[in-house]
Design a protein around this motif. Structure first.
Motif, PDB file in Angstrom:
ATOM      1  N   UNK A   1       0.857  -1.184   0.000  1.00  0.00           N
ATOM      2  CA  UNK A   1       0.000   0.000   0.000  1.00  0.00           C
ATOM      3  C   UNK A   1       0.893   1.234   0.000  1.00  0.00           C
ATOM      4  N   UNK A   2       0.809   2.010  -1.085  1.00  0.00           N
ATOM      5  CA  UNK A   2       1.720   3.145  -1.287  1.00  0.00           C
ATOM      6  C   UNK A   2       3.175   2.689  -1.164  1.00  0.00           C
ATOM      7  N   UNK A   3       3.436   1.451  -1.588  1.00  0.00           N
ATOM      8  CA  UNK A   3       4.784   0.923  -1.593  1.00  0.00           C
ATOM      9  C   UNK A   3       5.222   0.265  -0.308  1.00  0.00           C
ATOM     10  N   UNK A   4       4.387   0.286   0.733  1.00  0.00           N
ATOM     11  CA  UNK A   4       4.739  -0.300   2.020  1.00  0.00           C
ATOM     12  C   UNK A   4       4.228  -1.735   2.091  1.00  0.00           C
ATOM     13  N   UNK A   5       5.132  -2.687   2.324  1.00  0.00           N
ATOM     14  CA  UNK A   5       4.744  -4.084   2.445  1.00  0.00           C
ATOM     15  C   UNK A   5       4.077  -4.303   3.801  1.00  0.00           C
ATOM     16  N   UNK A   6       2.814  -4.750   3.769  1.00  0.00           N
ATOM     17  CA  UNK A   6       2.032  -4.912   4.998  1.00  0.00           C
ATOM     18  C   UNK A   6       1.329  -6.265   5.021  1.00  0.00           C
ATOM     19  N   UNK A   7       0.976  -6.689   6.231  1.00  0.00           N
ATOM     20  CA  UNK A   7       0.265  -7.950   6.425  1.00  0.00           C
ATOM     21  C   UNK A   7      -1.229  -7.688   6.559  1.00  0.00           C
ATOM     22  N   UNK A   8      -2.020  -8.453   5.829  1.00  0.00           N
ATOM     23  CA  UNK A   8      -3.478  -8.296   5.870  1.00  0.00           C
ATOM     24  C   UNK A   8      -4.003  -8.962   7.142  1.00  0.00           C
ATOM     25  N   UNK A   9      -4.716  -8.200   7.944  1.00  0.00           N
ATOM     26  CA  UNK A   9      -5.198  -8.717   9.225  1.00  0.00           C
ATOM     27  C   UNK A   9      -6.659  -9.156   9.192  1.00  0.00           C
ATOM     28  N   UNK A  10      -7.401  -8.698   8.191  1.00  0.00           N
ATOM     29  CA  UNK A  10      -8.825  -9.062   8.113  1.00  0.00           C
ATOM     30  C   UNK A  10      -9.303  -8.859   6.683  1.00  0.00           C
ATOM     31  N   UNK A  11     -10.195  -9.747   6.220  1.00  0.00           N
ATOM     32  CA  UNK A  11     -10.726  -9.678   4.856  1.00  0.00           C
ATOM     33  C   UNK A  11     -12.218  -9.933   4.880  1.00  0.00           C
ATOM     34  N   UNK A  12     -12.967  -9.183   4.093  1.00  0.00           N
ATOM     35  CA  UNK A  12     -14.393  -9.439   3.894  1.00  0.00           C
ATOM     36  C   UNK A  12     -14.647  -9.443   2.393  1.00  0.00           C
ATOM     37  N   UNK A  13     -14.697 -10.644   1.813  1.00  0.00           N
ATOM     38  CA  UNK A  13     -14.874 -10.757   0.366  1.00  0.00           C
ATOM     39  C   UNK A  13     -16.258 -10.316  -0.081  1.00  0.00           C
ATOM     40  N   UNK A  14     -17.273 -10.552   0.749  1.00  0.00           N
ATOM     41  CA  UNK A  14     -18.636 -10.181   0.371  1.00  0.00           C
ATOM     42  C   UNK A  14     -18.779  -8.666   0.228  1.00  0.00           C
ATOM     43  N   UNK A  15     -18.158  -7.929   1.137  1.00  0.00           N
ATOM     44  CA  UNK A  15     -18.256  -6.467   1.094  1.00  0.00           C
ATOM     45  C   UNK A  15     -17.083  -5.826   0.353  1.00  0.00           C
ATOM     46  N   UNK A  16     -16.081  -6.625   0.022  1.00  0.00           N
ATOM     47  CA  UNK A  16     -14.984  -6.134  -0.804  1.00  0.00           C
ATOM     48  C   UNK A  16     -14.012  -5.215  -0.098  1.00  0.00           C
ATOM     49  N   UNK A  17     -13.564  -5.588   1.114  1.00  0.00           N
ATOM     50  CA  UNK A  17     -12.574  -4.764   1.815  1.00  0.00           C
ATOM     51  C   UNK A  17     -11.593  -5.635   2.590  1.00  0.00           C
ATOM     52  N   UNK A  18     -10.493  -5.013   2.986  1.00  0.00           N
ATOM     53  CA  UNK A  18      -9.516  -5.674   3.844  1.00  0.00           C
ATOM     54  C   UNK A  18      -8.941  -4.645   4.817  1.00  0.00           C
ATOM     55  N   UNK A  19      -8.249  -5.151   5.834  1.00  0.00           N
ATOM     56  CA  UNK A  19      -7.657  -4.281   6.838  1.00  0.00           C
ATOM     57  C   UNK A  19      -6.184  -4.624   7.050  1.00  0.00           C
ATOM     58  N   UNK A  20      -5.420  -3.601   7.442  1.00  0.00           N
ATOM     59  CA  UNK A  20      -4.043  -3.788   7.892  1.00  0.00           C
ATOM     60  C   UNK A  20      -3.875  -2.995   9.181  1.00  0.00           C
ATOM     61  N   UNK A  21      -2.829  -3.328   9.925  1.00  0.00           N
ATOM     62  CA  UNK A  21      -2.561  -2.631  11.185  1.00  0.00           C
ATOM     63  C   UNK A  21      -1.139  -2.076  11.160  1.00  0.00           C
ATOM     64  N   UNK A  22      -0.997  -0.799  11.544  1.00  0.00           N
ATOM     65  CA  UNK A  22       0.316  -0.164  11.621  1.00  0.00           C
ATOM     66  C   UNK A  22       0.749  -0.055  13.077  1.00  0.00           C
ATOM     67  N   UNK A  23       1.913  -0.620  13.393  1.00  0.00           N
ATOM     68  CA  UNK A  23       2.457  -0.450  14.738  1.00  0.00           C
ATOM     69  C   UNK A  23       3.044   0.955  14.859  1.00  0.00           C
ATOM     70  N   UNK A  24       3.379   1.337  16.066  1.00  0.00           N
ATOM     71  CA  UNK A  24       3.846   2.701  16.320  1.00  0.00           C
ATOM     72  C   UNK A  24       5.070   3.044  15.477  1.00  0.00           C
ATOM     73  N   UNK A  25       6.024   2.108  15.368  1.00  0.00           N
ATOM     74  CA  UNK A  25       7.243   2.376  14.599  1.00  0.00           C
ATOM     75  C   UNK A  25       6.912   2.673  13.139  1.00  0.00           C
ATOM     76  N   UNK A  26       6.045   1.852  12.536  1.00  0.00           N
ATOM     77  CA  UNK A  26       5.686   2.041  11.126  1.00  0.00           C
ATOM     78  C   UNK A  26       4.958   3.355  10.915  1.00  0.00           C
ATOM     79  N   UNK A  27       4.160   3.781  11.884  1.00  0.00           N
ATOM     80  CA  UNK A  27       3.428   5.037  11.764  1.00  0.00           C
ATOM     81  C   UNK A  27       4.366   6.225  11.574  1.00  0.00           C
ATOM     82  N   UNK A  28       5.572   6.112  12.091  1.00  0.00           N
ATOM     83  CA  UNK A  28       6.537   7.214  11.980  1.00  0.00           C
ATOM     84  C   UNK A  28       7.295   7.195  10.657  1.00  0.00           C
ATOM     85  N   UNK A  29       7.180   6.105   9.901  1.00  0.00           N
ATOM     86  CA  UNK A  29       8.031   5.919   8.726  1.00  0.00           C
ATOM     87  C   UNK A  29       7.307   6.016   7.383  1.00  0.00           C
ATOM     88  N   UNK A  30       5.976   5.900   7.367  1.00  0.00           N
ATOM     89  CA  UNK A  30       5.270   5.827   6.081  1.00  0.00           C
ATOM     90  C   UNK A  30       4.144   6.864   6.009  1.00  0.00           C
TER      91      UNK A  30
END
Length: 261
Positions: free
Chosen positions: A147-176
């Protein structure tokens, strides 16, 4: 690293679109860089067409942006002062963290939810409707996504509604730059290319690309074996039934079946 846009020129000296990026004076990102090198901006692999000299007060560089890139990415939305993620091409002798990110964006997605979770932040994304099915087929729980070039792990998916989620830890929040975005903003999406290769390979085996499937004879043989086994079982059942029936009639004829007087 996060840097800022100096200028987005939609009609540069070549008649096309160019983007100029300014780096902090202390940045070492352009050390060893040469014209024609690839530099990813918000996950989009672009070619450096101009580089500032070593004595420049502010290191900076320029890239050209093709019309197709503007259609598929969010680079056209950048303005002067916008923050962007920057990354040089990976070296062959570098430790590989995350996953392979090519810089070939598949689509954009909208941020539809932002929620704090302790000191982490959860972001929910939904691709544009025209690209939703093509993107979601490669989105799996605990899989990779860029996402915007940042490699992230998908934490949740809903195929019926067509969305997914990722989580940013504090360190990553400062870098991207993603951490600075809000609901309604867009991100560039690149799915895991290995999933695409796996899908295409399986299509070849299953015959989805046309021609006779390589795996078809295997399944045909399996079905034939099952039918043969079923036929044998049916024959054995009827043979046993006939033997029991013959024994029954023999007992009846000999008067050996007694039901009590």
């Amino acid at each position: 690293m996060i840097t800022v846009v100096v200028e987005l020129d939609s009609h540069d000296e070549t008649g096309g679109t160019s983007l100029t990026i300014g780096l902090p004076a202390s940045s070492k990102l352009l050390e060893g860089a040469a014209l024609g090198d690839s530099i990813a901006i918000n996950g989009v692999c672009l070619t450096a067409t101009w580089l500032s000299g070593p004595d420049a007060q502010q290191p900076s560089f320029k890239v050209g942006i093709a019309p197709e890139t503007l259609r598929l990415t969010n680079l056209g939305q950048l303005t002067q002062g916008s923050g962007v993620n920057l990354e040089r091409a990976v070296r062959a002798d570098t430790r590989m963290g995350g996953h392979f990110v090519q810089g070939h964006v598949d689509a954009t997605a909208e941020i539809i939810r932002v929620a704090a979770d302790g000191n982490a932040v959860t972001f929910r994304f939904r691709p544009r409707e025209a690209e939703r099915e093509a993107v979601m087929r490669y989105v799996v729980h605990k899989g990779f996504i860029a996402l915007d070039g940042t490699s992230l792990t998908i934490t949740r998916v809903n195929d019926d509604e067509g969305w997914w989620e990722v989580m940013l830890i504090a360190y990553t929040q400062e870098k991207v730059v993603l951490a600075k975005k809000k609901e309604g903003d867009s991100v560039n999406v690149e799915v895991d290319v290995l999933a695409k290769y796996a899908e295409k390979s399986m299509k070849g085996y299953l015959g989805a690309e046309g021609g006779k499937a390589l795996i078809q004879p295997f399944f045909e043989k399996m079905v034939q074996d099952l039918v043969a086994q079923a036929s044998k079982l049916i024959c054995l059942f009827f043979l046993n039934f006939l033997l029991l029936a013959l024994q029954f009639f023999e007992h009846c004829a000999s008067g050996q079946l007694g039901y009590g007087d």
